[in-house]
Design a protein around this motif. Sequence first.
Motif, short mmCIF file in Angstrom:
data_model
loop_
_atom_site.label_atom_id
_atom_site.label_comp_id
_atom_site.label_asym_id
_atom_site.label_seq_id
_atom_site.Cartn_x
_atom_site.Cartn_y
_atom_site.Cartn_z
N ALA A 137 0.87 -1.17 0.00
CA ALA A 137 0.00 0.00 0.00
C ALA A 137 0.91 1.22 0.00
O ALA A 137 1.86 1.28 0.79
N GLY A 138 0.65 2.17 -0.88
CA GLY A 138 1.56 3.30 -0.93
C GLY A 138 1.04 4.46 -1.73
O GLY A 138 -0.09 4.46 -2.23
N ILE A 139 1.89 5.48 -1.84
CA ILE A 139 1.58 6.68 -2.61
C ILE A 139 2.78 7.07 -3.46
O ILE A 139 3.91 6.69 -3.17
N GLU A 140 2.51 7.84 -4.50
CA GLU A 140 3.55 8.48 -5.30
C GLU A 140 3.14 9.94 -5.49
O GLU A 140 2.00 10.22 -5.92
N LEU A 141 4.02 10.85 -5.13
CA LEU A 141 3.80 12.28 -5.30
C LEU A 141 4.75 12.76 -6.39
O LEU A 141 5.97 12.84 -6.18
N VAL A 142 4.21 13.07 -7.55
CA VAL A 142 5.01 13.36 -8.74
C VAL A 142 4.94 14.86 -9.04
O VAL A 142 3.86 15.45 -9.08
N ILE A 163 14.26 19.22 5.56
CA ILE A 163 13.10 18.36 5.74
C ILE A 163 12.65 18.37 7.19
O ILE A 163 11.47 18.56 7.51
N PHE A 164 13.60 18.18 8.10
CA PHE A 164 13.28 18.01 9.51
C PHE A 164 12.61 19.25 10.09
O PHE A 164 11.63 19.14 10.84
N VAL A 165 13.12 20.43 9.76
CA VAL A 165 12.58 21.65 10.37
C VAL A 165 11.17 21.95 9.86
O VAL A 165 10.41 22.67 10.54
N ASP A 166 10.78 21.42 8.71
CA ASP A 166 9.45 21.68 8.16
C ASP A 166 8.42 20.61 8.53
O ASP A 166 7.24 20.77 8.21
N LEU A 167 8.85 19.55 9.20
CA LEU A 167 7.90 18.49 9.56
C LEU A 167 6.97 18.94 10.68
O LEU A 167 7.39 19.63 11.61
N PRO A 170 12.47 20.19 -0.31
CA PRO A 170 12.02 19.29 0.75
C PRO A 170 10.51 19.21 0.92
O PRO A 170 10.02 18.33 1.64
N ASP A 171 9.74 20.13 0.30
CA ASP A 171 8.30 20.18 0.56
C ASP A 171 7.62 18.86 0.21
O ASP A 171 6.76 18.37 0.95
N GLY A 172 7.97 18.27 -0.94
CA GLY A 172 7.36 17.02 -1.34
C GLY A 172 7.67 15.89 -0.36
O GLY A 172 6.81 15.07 -0.04
N THR A 173 8.91 15.87 0.12
CA THR A 173 9.30 14.83 1.08
C THR A 173 8.56 15.01 2.39
O THR A 173 8.14 14.03 3.03
#
Length: 313
Positions: free
Chosen positions: A121-126, A232-236, A131-134
């Motif tokens: 089960a999963g997703i793909e963000l294309v 990535i970390f600071v935006d989570l 870092p926003d997408g991650t």
Amino acid sequence: MIHPIPNGTRDVLPDEMRELRAITEAMRGVFERREYGEVWTPTFEFEEVLRRGETGVDPAYRVFDDHGHVMALRPDMTVPIARVVATRYAQAQPPLRFSYFAHAYRGVRPHRGQMREFLQAGIELVGAPGPDGTVEALTVLCEALDAVGLVGYRIALGSAALYPALLQTFAISEEVGDVLLGALAARDFVRLEREVDSRGLDEALLRVPQLRGGSEVLDEITGGEADGLRAIFVDLPEHVAQRIVFDLGLARGLGYYTGSVFDVLDPALGEPLGGGGRYDDLLGRFGRAMPAVGFALHVDRLHLALAGEERAS
């Protein structure tokens, strides 16, 4: 009478099927709320399409069609969705969001957690760069795991580009680099230490991939890979950030990853429940270059982890 089934496959009976269905429906609800449209692709793909994806895994089964073309059962859904984007969404404006619930097939030596046939089960963000997408992918991942009721999980976060950059820093030849990367992919640090020591290489090639912990481990490295992980970390969101454990030696088995990668870990099970990462070069191989990120969860392992938490409670 005993009638065998192929190695690495299994029968799922009604009681377990109801539990698996509850898991997938909980995740489907999250994906739908996040506007990830569900897709289904053929179980078979032409082998040349899968080779273009450079997955790095062996097909479980190959067959010939009536025209003599070699086909193989899909080893994951990322490559088929890359093909779909290039052919069916060639003019669509990004970002594109897809979800799936599908069986995948890989050539492995069957043992616990290593099936030839398994439900993902999963997703793909294309079309959403880092870092926003991650950040979005990691957030959806945690929401899906929370929705099924998993409690003790953590997300190991690293970068597929980190160790290759380290090899380049120390001018390691491609031949030697492949040996070191092979040891790292297998998480065989004994072998990695032996190779580094026997070749007289810099100890950073052994020390850095063993760094694991909170955001302070990023202070041990420099360069774009460290900056990318920090961004990535600071935006989570806080509820996602508290799940993160940085693992600078993380190297997922699929060959198309280019940047941040992550695994889902749970103390109730000794193997990752799934994972994902950025694959910013893959779509270009199919004719429409776009950044992308995604994840896949192994539903059977997730079921085992939930059962383990229930027994421990």
